[in-house]
Design a protein around this motif. Structure first.
Motif, PDB file in Angstrom:
ATOM      1  N   LEU A 144       0.823  -1.210   0.000  1.00 14.07           N
ATOM      2  CA  LEU A 144       0.000   0.000   0.000  1.00 14.07           C
ATOM      3  C   LEU A 144       0.859   1.263   0.000  1.00 14.07           C
ATOM      4  O   LEU A 144       0.456   2.307  -0.518  1.00 14.07           O
TER       5      LEU A 144
ATOM      6  N   ALA B 126       1.904   3.298  -3.345  1.00 13.86           N
ATOM      7  CA  ALA B 126       1.053   4.314  -3.976  1.00 13.86           C
ATOM      8  C   ALA B 126       1.541   5.725  -3.699  1.00 13.86           C
ATOM      9  O   ALA B 126       1.115   6.675  -4.365  1.00 13.86           O
TER      10      ALA B 126
ATOM     11  N   ALA C   2      -7.876  -3.032  -1.963  1.00  8.55           N
ATOM     12  CA  ALA C   2      -7.491  -1.880  -1.138  1.00  8.55           C
ATOM     13  C   ALA C   2      -6.445  -1.038  -1.860  1.00  8.55           C
ATOM     14  O   ALA C   2      -6.509   0.203  -1.834  1.00  8.55           O
ATOM     15  N   PHE C   3      -5.489  -1.706  -2.521  1.00 10.35           N
ATOM     16  CA  PHE C   3      -4.475  -0.927  -3.227  1.00 10.35           C
ATOM     17  C   PHE C   3      -5.080  -0.183  -4.407  1.00 10.35           C
ATOM     18  O   PHE C   3      -4.739   0.986  -4.646  1.00 10.35           O
TER      19      PHE C   3
ATOM     20  N   ARG D 110      -6.707   2.861  -3.138  1.00 12.83           N
ATOM     21  CA  ARG D 110      -5.741   3.867  -2.694  1.00 12.83           C
ATOM     22  C   ARG D 110      -4.966   4.449  -3.881  1.00 12.83           C
ATOM     23  O   ARG D 110      -4.760   5.662  -3.942  1.00 12.83           O
TER      24      ARG D 110
ATOM     25  N   HIS E  67      -7.022   6.906  -5.690  1.00 12.75           N
ATOM     26  CA  HIS E  67      -7.127   8.130  -4.892  1.00 12.75           C
ATOM     27  C   HIS E  67      -5.863   8.975  -5.019  1.00 12.75           C
ATOM     28  O   HIS E  67      -5.928  10.212  -5.008  1.00 12.75           O
ATOM     29  N   GLN E  68      -4.717   8.307  -5.175  1.00 13.51           N
ATOM     30  CA  GLN E  68      -3.437   9.009  -5.339  1.00 13.51           C
ATOM     31  C   GLN E  68      -3.160   9.376  -6.798  1.00 13.51           C
ATOM     32  O   GLN E  68      -2.070   9.799  -7.149  1.00 13.51           O
TER      33      GLN E  68
END
Length: 251
Positions: free
Chosen positions: A37, A40, A59-60, A63, A66-67
């Motif tokens: 994670l 990212a 989850a990655f 994320r 989002h990044q």
């Protein structure tokens, strides 16, 4: 007024970096470890290839999106020597319908996927019929394919051309070893290819050493006249012989 417009135009030109070459970096094998994670947080337009059905895949992807990173499916494919490609693997003994179903299920398991590259696959990427099923699926979803080039006999780009799938391939593996001299050597090779050819693609992994190395190196690219772009920007449509044809935009 005209002088002001011209002056502003000149200022914009001077402030805009003049990039001579482009590189893309794909970080493979994302999803098995919680520490993935952290990858990212790498600066710039990094692309990440996420293994399906792994503990931190979804989850990655969330994320990374989002990044503002690019997410690929890192699709397990059969190797010449079976090195345990992982869950969801596509194998040569599957028929076209089975391959398509396996690929669609993997694509649906990870959000925000924009393209695919192969995890292992030194056997499967040599075979026309399985790769046809792969490219038919990607064409229907308007996704691109990056050939990791685990086999020099790969027909992936040729088959991509048959179905109008945007494609390219890996030029350099960055971290077959993770000591700093080796990472530096491979990174310099990537930049050298980009300077000669105008662009190049490197593949690395979420090893702590690789991430630390890139964290230091990526901010220095601009002063070398090199632009870091998402790997999709370096894809093109290949003709039936696998030769890459220019396209107006692959973003």
């Amino acid at each position: 007024m005209l002088k002001l417009v011209l002056s502003l135009g000149l200022l914009v030109c001077l402030m805009t970096p003049a990039y001579a070459s482009k590189i893309a970096i794909v970080i493979d094998d994302i999803g098995n470890n919680k520490n993935d994670l952290k990858a990212a947080l790498l600066p710039g337009n990094i692309s990440f290839a996420v293994l399906p059905y792994t503990p931190y895949a979804r989850a990655f992807a969330l994320r990374g999106h989002h990044q503002k990173k690019q997410i690929l499916l890192h699709m397990p494919m059969e190797a010449v020597e079976n090195n345990r490609p992982g869950p969801g693997v596509v194998t040569a003994d599957m028929n076209n319908a089975q391959i398509k179903l396996q690929l669609v299920d993997a694509l649906d398991s990870i959000p925000y996927v924009t393209g695919v590259n192969n995890h292992m696959g030194s056997k499967l990427t040599q075979l026309h019929m399985p790769m046809q099923a792969v490219m038919e699926t990607l064409a229907s979803r308007k996704l691109f394919f990056i050939d990791s080039r685990t086999s020099e006999f790969s027909v992936a780009e040729q088959m991509a051309g048959e179905f109008g799938v945007r494609t390219s391939h890996r030029h350099v593996f960055l971290d077959n070893q993770v000591d700093e001299p080796y990472l530096q050597q491979q990174f310099e090779q990537l930049l050298s290819i980009a300077k000669r050819q105008g662009q190049a693609i490197g593949i690395g992994h979420p090893y702590p050493e690789t991430l630390s190395f890139l964290q230091k190196q990526l901010p220095q690219l601009q002063e070398q006249g090199i632009e870091l772009v998402f790997v999709s920007e370096l894809t093109t449509v290949a003709n039936r012989n696998g030769y890459l044809l220019p396209v107006t935009s692959a973003k």
